[in-house]
Design a protein around this motif. Structure first.
Motif, mmCIF file in Angstrom:
data_model
loop_
_atom_site.group_PDB
_atom_site.id
_atom_site.type_symbol
_atom_site.label_atom_id
_atom_site.label_comp_id
_atom_site.label_asym_id
_atom_site.label_seq_id
_atom_site.Cartn_x
_atom_site.Cartn_y
_atom_site.Cartn_z
ATOM 1 N N ASP A 37 20.242 84.350 23.604
ATOM 2 C CA ASP A 37 21.460 83.553 23.432
ATOM 3 C C ASP A 37 22.680 84.451 23.217
ATOM 4 N N GLY A 38 22.526 85.474 22.375
ATOM 5 C CA GLY A 38 23.634 86.404 22.148
ATOM 6 C C GLY A 38 24.035 87.143 23.411
ATOM 7 N N LEU A 39 23.031 87.576 24.190
ATOM 8 C CA LEU A 39 23.320 88.255 25.455
ATOM 9 C C LEU A 39 24.046 87.311 26.411
ATOM 10 N N ARG A 83 10.681 90.749 23.784
ATOM 11 C CA ARG A 83 11.243 90.031 24.930
ATOM 12 C C ARG A 83 11.412 88.539 24.674
ATOM 13 N N GLY A 84 10.709 88.002 23.664
ATOM 14 C CA GLY A 84 10.818 86.581 23.383
ATOM 15 C C GLY A 84 11.802 86.243 22.279
ATOM 16 N N HIS A 85 12.683 87.170 21.927
ATOM 17 C CA HIS A 85 13.655 86.936 20.845
ATOM 18 C C HIS A 85 14.731 85.975 21.362
ATOM 19 N N LYS A 86 14.561 84.700 21.031
ATOM 20 C CA LYS A 86 15.433 83.666 21.612
ATOM 21 C C LYS A 86 16.894 83.867 21.229
ATOM 22 N N PHE A 125 21.837 93.637 22.448
ATOM 23 C CA PHE A 125 20.930 92.515 22.694
ATOM 24 C C PHE A 125 19.845 92.908 23.694
ATOM 25 N N ARG A 126 20.199 93.703 24.689
ATOM 26 C CA ARG A 126 19.185 94.166 25.648
ATOM 27 C C ARG A 126 18.157 95.057 24.955
ATOM 28 N N GLU A 127 18.612 95.841 23.990
ATOM 29 C CA GLU A 127 17.688 96.687 23.245
ATOM 30 C C GLU A 127 16.706 95.826 22.442
ATOM 31 N N ARG A 166 13.430 101.100 16.361
ATOM 32 C CA ARG A 166 12.778 99.924 16.944
ATOM 33 C C ARG A 166 12.892 98.698 16.043
ATOM 34 N N SER A 167 13.852 98.702 15.137
ATOM 35 C CA SER A 167 14.101 97.525 14.313
ATOM 36 C C SER A 167 14.937 96.534 15.116
ATOM 37 N N PHE A 168 14.275 95.536 15.710
ATOM 38 C CA PHE A 168 15.024 94.598 16.549
ATOM 39 C C PHE A 168 15.997 93.764 15.720
ATOM 40 N N SER A 169 15.695 93.558 14.425
ATOM 41 C CA SER A 169 16.624 92.796 13.589
ATOM 42 C C SER A 169 17.914 93.573 13.352
ATOM 43 N N ALA A 170 17.813 94.906 13.255
ATOM 44 C CA ALA A 170 19.023 95.721 13.105
ATOM 45 C C ALA A 170 19.849 95.706 14.385
ATOM 46 N N HIS A 171 19.183 95.856 15.531
ATOM 47 C CA HIS A 171 19.909 95.811 16.814
ATOM 48 C C HIS A 171 20.563 94.439 17.009
#
Length: 466
Positions: free
Chosen positions: A335-337, A328-331, A320-322, A295-300
């Motif tokens: 953008d990457g997606l 959900r607010g990771h801007k 990016f979807r992960e 669940r490390s969103f920075s790693a994903h």
């Protein structure tokens, strides 16, 4: 039956901001203004209304809202309202005229004098004057804030002190900058737990190319906060700016061994490997880290950026979807997606994700310009000239010093056949960054050459006709 439901009305304004066309925005602005007139004590919808006008309003709408809110805040029962006042300062900063800025600076200075213990509005006030104030207003704010911070009851206020450092870095004279850096170092001796001030001062020293001083300060900061990820990153940044690749690898590996539970160090190491074209090694580190901390969103997110760089767009989109399932607010993930979907040819969803990036940046009060610029390049690719021009102009309005916004405007105007205006914009791009590097410098020069040729041909044709 639902006319008084503020909890639906507020999010509805956010929806219109993200998805609405200009006509819908105008209609909702008018309706909300009328609704607020009959609900004078509401502040929830009022703050959302200010956000909508700030990001999507016309000049006339901005002028109308500035007048409305100025009057509303002056009423005795609203004078202590913080949320509306903060949003009001943001609106004037991003969309206000010189006269409106002067008006709000005066109003806020007077309000702060009668609310001496406030820090929230004070930080917004510093930001407004830093980016839009005159030299006289800057001098005024320096005097006010330095006196405020010197008062015993405010000496440990971190938020205002951190903002003040940024203010002086951006707007202060050379002598003032030196004095504030010296004062900050002295203050930290007695307030060594203030990690935010260590970080802010280190970041300033790096930007000022004072790396030796920054390294020394970073080591002192780490001695007080050995497990603080931000301070470790500052130290790594110092090493990266001054050491060879092998030394940087060695420092990262030492830090990972010393702080095995600090996943931020490992994420930064993987990003460093990615950015230095060590793709296989970076991918392995990202995979290992995700397996260890799923669940490390920075790693994903970092892994998604690597996959995007390698043009493995399906896999990048999945990463990016992960991120967005976790946050959900990771801007940046939106953008990457959007970029991944664009490259995959899913244009409708790509456009939606660029819009989501803009929305989430605005919702948390962070800059939206880079996302508007990305959307502008997307619209150029889709041959949607007017949409592209609006996007690039929105980016320019937020960051008038960035060359890329003028490049985008110039390229769009060129495609629309407005060659004279295109040439002006492209010349501005070159003026904003005289040391521009390829490919930007090459494309801008080529566009200017082609535009001047076309203008010359048009002039010759007109002369033959006459």
């Amino acid at each position: 039956a639902h006319a008084d439901d503020t909890y639906v009305r507020g999010p509805f304004l956010g929806l219109v901001e993200r998805k609405g066309i200009p006509e819908q925005v105008a209609k909702v602005v008018t309706e909300t203004s009328e609704w607020l007139a009959s609900h004078p004590d509401d502040n929830h919808v009022r703050t959302a209304y200010l956000g909508l006008v700030e990001r999507k309003g016309t000049r006339n709408q901005v002028a109308k809202v500035v007048a409305e809110i100025s009057k509303w805040l002056a009423e005795p029962r609203h004078q202590d309202n913080i949320s509306v006042r903060e949003r009001y300062l943001g609106l004037v900063e991003h969309k206000g005229t010189t006269n409106q800025v002067a008006q709000v600076v005066k109003e806020t200075s007077e309000w702060l004098a009668s609310h001496p213990d406030d820090s929230n509005v004070r930080t917004s006030y510093l930001g407004l004057v830093e980016r839009k104030g005159t030299s006289e207003q800057v001098t005024q704010v320096v005097t006010e804030t330095s006196k405020w911070l010197a008062e015993p009851r405010h000496q440990y206020n971190i938020a205002v002190r951190e903002c003040y450092l940024g203010f002086v870095e951006a707007s202060g004279s050379t002598d003032l900058k030196e004095a504030v850096i010296t004062d900050a170092k002295a203050w930290l001796i007695d307030h060594e737990s203030a990690k935010e001030i260590w970080s802010a001062l280190l970041a300033w020293l790096f930007r000022a190319d004072r790396s030796d001083e920054a390294i020394e300060l970073a080591l002192t900061a780490i001695s007080h906060h050995p497990n603080d990820a931000h301070l470790l990153m500052h130290y790594l940044r110092a090493v990266q700016n001054s050491a060879d690749e092998q030394t940087i690898r060695s420092v990262y590996e030492q830090l990972i061994n010393k702080y095995p539970k600090n996943n931020n160090v490992q994420v930064h190491y993987a990003a460093w490997l990615r950015d230095h074209d060590c793709h296989d090694e970076a991918e392995q580190r990202y995979r290992n880290l995700i397996a260890k901390v799923p669940r490390s969103f920075s790693a994903h997110y970092g892994y998604g950026m690597l996959l995007l760089k390698l043009e493995r767009c399906d896999e990048a989109a999945a990463q990016f979807r992960e991120v967005l399932r976790i946050h959900r607010g990771h801007k940046m993930a939106h953008d990457g997606l959007a970029w991944a979907l664009w490259k995959l040819g899913d244009f409708e969803r790509a456009e939606r994700e660029f819009g989501n990036a803009i929305y989430w940046a605005g919702r948390i009060g962070e800059p939206q310009g880079r996302f508007y610029a990305d959307l502008g390049w997307f619209y150029l690719d889709r041959i949607r000239w007017r949409d592209a021009l609006y996007a690039f102009e929105s980016a320019r309005d937020e960051d008038p010093e960035y060359f890329g916004n003028y490049w985008g405007i110039g390229r769009t105007l060129y495609e629309m056949g407005d060659y004279a205006a295109a040439a002006d914009a492209l010349r501005l791009a070159l003026e904003k960054d005289p040391d521009l590097q390829p490919p930007a410098s090459e494309e801008i020069s080529q566009l200017l050459h082609d535009i001047l040729h076309r203008l010359s041909e048009n002039q010759a044709g007109e002369q033959r006709s006459s």
